[in-house]
Design an enzyme around this catalytic site. Structure first.
Site, PDB file in Angstrom:
ATOM      1  N   GLY A   1       3.323  -6.238  -5.260  1.00  0.00           N
ATOM      2  CA  GLY A   1       4.731  -6.207  -4.870  1.00  0.00           C
ATOM      3  C   GLY A   1       4.911  -6.141  -3.366  1.00  0.00           C
TER       4      GLY A   1
ATOM      5  N   ASN B   1      13.343   2.323  -7.918  1.00  0.00           N
ATOM      6  CA  ASN B   1      12.142   2.924  -8.508  1.00  0.00           C
ATOM      7  C   ASN B   1      12.300   4.410  -8.791  1.00  0.00           C
ATOM      8  OD1 ASN B   1      12.110   2.301  -5.548  1.00  0.00           O
ATOM      9  ND2 ASN B   1      10.551   3.906  -5.543  1.00  0.00           N
TER      10      ASN B   1
ATOM     11  N   GLN C   1      10.456  -3.111 -10.323  1.00  0.00           N
ATOM     12  CA  GLN C   1      10.744  -2.101 -11.345  1.00  0.00           C
ATOM     13  C   GLN C   1      11.517  -2.648 -12.543  1.00  0.00           C
ATOM     14  OE1 GLN C   1       9.583   0.822 -11.781  1.00  0.00           O
ATOM     15  NE2 GLN C   1       8.662   1.255  -9.795  1.00  0.00           N
TER      16      GLN C   1
ATOM     17  N   HIS D   1       1.175  -4.058 -11.707  1.00  0.00           N
ATOM     18  CA  HIS D   1       0.838  -2.753 -12.293  1.00  0.00           C
ATOM     19  C   HIS D   1       2.051  -1.983 -12.806  1.00  0.00           C
ATOM     20  CE1 HIS D   1       1.684   0.160  -8.869  1.00  0.00           C
ATOM     21  NE2 HIS D   1       1.779  -0.990  -8.253  1.00  0.00           N
TER      22      HIS D   1
ATOM     23  N   THR E   1      -8.923 -18.081  -2.208  1.00  0.00           N
ATOM     24  CA  THR E   1      -9.367 -18.471  -3.551  1.00  0.00           C
ATOM     25  C   THR E   1      -8.694 -17.581  -4.594  1.00  0.00           C
ATOM     26  OG1 THR E   1     -11.450 -19.245  -2.658  1.00  0.00           O
ATOM     27  CG2 THR E   1     -11.428 -18.746  -5.016  1.00  0.00           C
TER      28      THR E   1
ATOM     29  N   CYS F   1       5.088   6.880  -5.155  1.00  0.00           N
ATOM     30  CA  CYS F   1       4.542   6.062  -4.069  1.00  0.00           C
ATOM     31  C   CYS F   1       4.577   6.804  -2.738  1.00  0.00           C
ATOM     32  CB  CYS F   1       5.297   4.749  -3.940  1.00  0.00           C
ATOM     33  SG  CYS F   1       5.137   3.725  -5.385  1.00  0.00           S
TER      34      CYS F   1
HETATM   35  C1  LIG Z   1      10.495  -1.269  -6.151  1.00  0.00           C
HETATM   36  C2  LIG Z   1       9.078  -1.453  -5.741  1.00  0.00           C
HETATM   37  N1  LIG Z   1       8.763  -2.443  -4.897  1.00  0.00           N
HETATM   38  C3  LIG Z   1       7.499  -2.658  -4.489  1.00  0.00           C
HETATM   39  C4  LIG Z   1       6.470  -1.856  -4.923  1.00  0.00           C
HETATM   40  C5  LIG Z   1       5.084  -2.102  -4.394  1.00  0.00           C
HETATM   41  O1  LIG Z   1       4.300  -2.806  -5.297  1.00  0.00           O
HETATM   42  P1  LIG Z   1       2.695  -2.818  -5.117  1.00  0.00           P
HETATM   43  O2  LIG Z   1       2.258  -1.418  -5.354  1.00  0.00           O
HETATM   44  O3  LIG Z   1       2.210  -3.776  -6.153  1.00  0.00           O
HETATM   45  O4  LIG Z   1       2.425  -3.293  -3.742  1.00  0.00           O
HETATM   46  C6  LIG Z   1       6.745  -0.811  -5.814  1.00  0.00           C
HETATM   47  C7  LIG Z   1       5.650   0.066  -6.289  1.00  0.00           C
HETATM   48  O5  LIG Z   1       5.669   1.245  -6.188  1.00  0.00           O
HETATM   49  C8  LIG Z   1       8.087  -0.605  -6.240  1.00  0.00           C
HETATM   50  O6  LIG Z   1       8.403   0.383  -7.065  1.00  0.00           O
END
Ligand SMILES: Cc1ncc(COP(=O)(O)O)c(C=O)c1O
Length: 373
Positions: A71, A151, A179, A201, A237, A324
């Site tokens: 993301g 999130n 999300q 994920h 790749t 996060c």
């Molecule tokens: C709203 C949102 N955007 C982006 C991300 C980031 O994604 P990634 O962990 O795959 O870089 C997250 C993950 O926590 C998220 O909740």
């Protein structure tokens, strides 16, 4: 017994069907999709099949999907790519104050390069007002980037309405759907967006894989230059194993959407109702009452610190604020933007349910919380 997992917004387990789909590409099919021989063709077919599966979930063509490293990379590709590609048109971006750091921090970086960024406020439910978007647009605006679902509190933004405004004014529109994908419909034409980011994920694929939808015909300078992979939009790749995983995860997610709308939502609503029944106004639910992810329950427990409450609940795996950027007691920037008073927001806990959450787990979670709160 392992803790009850109520942290699906932080990450999801890999679905067994996804693990199974990956296996042949771990154990057997090691070819490079760019190779002209049979090994290469097997790998290329796998990547292109996966691309079609992702496109299926988003309602677009497979040529409009590129695989990324997650993301964060998808978001960075759009923000930096648009600023670079359209620099002759203007240097103003519009986003919101409640975005994930994977949007906020590239915006901060771009501000240091001279780009002007407007961070729109939200109301008490965490929602952006489309009229505020309209007012913020200037002739210099090149991109509006507003997340589909938050999130932390799960509030859904009026993306289709904002996209209409963007289109009327000739401004490109991006949504971070990390999300929302797999939890609610995320059809790009219904949302009206030019770009959409997803993170593997959060949708039962492994970490470190994502995808970006780029509307056909929209120019975007790549973040990673190199050979012509991903239609020349992202060099390197292909990660065949993880591409296959994300493809399968999107296929499963599409079939599972109705369950999120019914079963997962019902369990979340049950959880919320049980907390309110037991604790009354000692708990305050954050986020929009209806326009909210069906799996997310973000609660302020009055008079305690969320992290301390969870410390007393090792049997529960949930988050304070957002996983996060956990580890600090300061009020999350999302709650701050929602103007949640800090003495209330300190007690915030995010419970996020998912595909494997059971009624029994929710009942047990409520009983466990009652024991310590
Ligand atoms: C709203 C949102 N955007 C982006 C991300 C980031 O994604 P990634 O962990 O795959 O870089 C997250 C993950 O926590 C998220 O909740």
């Amino acid at each position: 017994m392992s803790p009850i997992y109520l942290d699906y917004n932080a990450t999801t387990p890999v679905d067994p069907a996804v693990a199974e789909a990956m296996h042949p590409y771990i154990a057997m099919h090691y070819g490079n999709p760019s190779s002209a021989h049979a090994h290469g063709r097997t790998a290329k077919d796998a990547v292109e099949g996966a691309r079609r599966q992702v496109a299926g979930l988003l309602g677009c063509t497979s040529e409009e999907i590129i695989f990324t490293g997650g993301g964060s990379e998808s978001n960075n590709t759009v923000l930096k790519g648009v600023v670079y590609t359209y620099r002759h048109r203007g240097n103003h971006l519009i986003t919101s104050a409640v975005e994930h750091p994977a949007i906020i921090n590239p915006c901060r970086f771009l501000e240091q390069q001279g780009v002007r960024v407007t961070y729109l406020p939200v109301d008490r439910t965490g929602m952006v007002d489309p009229d505020e978007v309209r007012k913020a647009i200037t002739p210099q605006t090149v991109l509006i980037s507003i997340m589909h679902a938050n999130n932390e509190v799960g509030t859904l933004q009026p993306i289709a309405e904002i996209s209409r405004i963007a289109r009327e004014r000739g401004v490109l529109m991006h949504t971070d759907a990390a999300q929302s994908v797999g939890k609610i419909p995320t059809l790009v034409d219904e949302l009206g967006v030019d770009f959409l980011s997803i993170a593997g994920h959060k949708v039962y694929a492994p970490k470190g894989i994502g995808a970006l939808y780029i509307r056909s015909g929209v120019a975007l300078e790549p973040l990673i230059h190199g050979a012509g992979h991903e239609f020349g939009r992202r060099a390197g790749t292909e990660n065949v194993i993880f591409d296959v995983a994300l493809g399968k995860a999107c296929e499963v997610a599409q079939a599972d959407l109705p369950r999120y709308q019914r079963e997962v939502r019902q369990l979340r609503d049950l959880f919320q109702a049980e907390l309110v029944k037991r604790f009354g106004d000692r708990v305050v639910v954050n986020g929009h009452p209806e326009q909210r992810l069906p799996n997310t329950l973000h609660v302020n427990f009055r008079g305690v610190i969320g992290a301390e409450l969870l410390e007393k609940l090792p049997e529960l795996a949930a988050s304070t604020g957002s996983a996060c950027h956990a580890g600090e007691i300061a009020l999350s920037s999302v709650l701050e933007a929602m103007q949640v008073p800090s003495e209330l927001g300190m007690g915030a806990v995010r419970f996020s349910l998912g595909r494997y959450t059971t009624r029994e787990e929710i009942e047990r979670a409520v009983a466990l919380i009652e024991r310590v709160y």
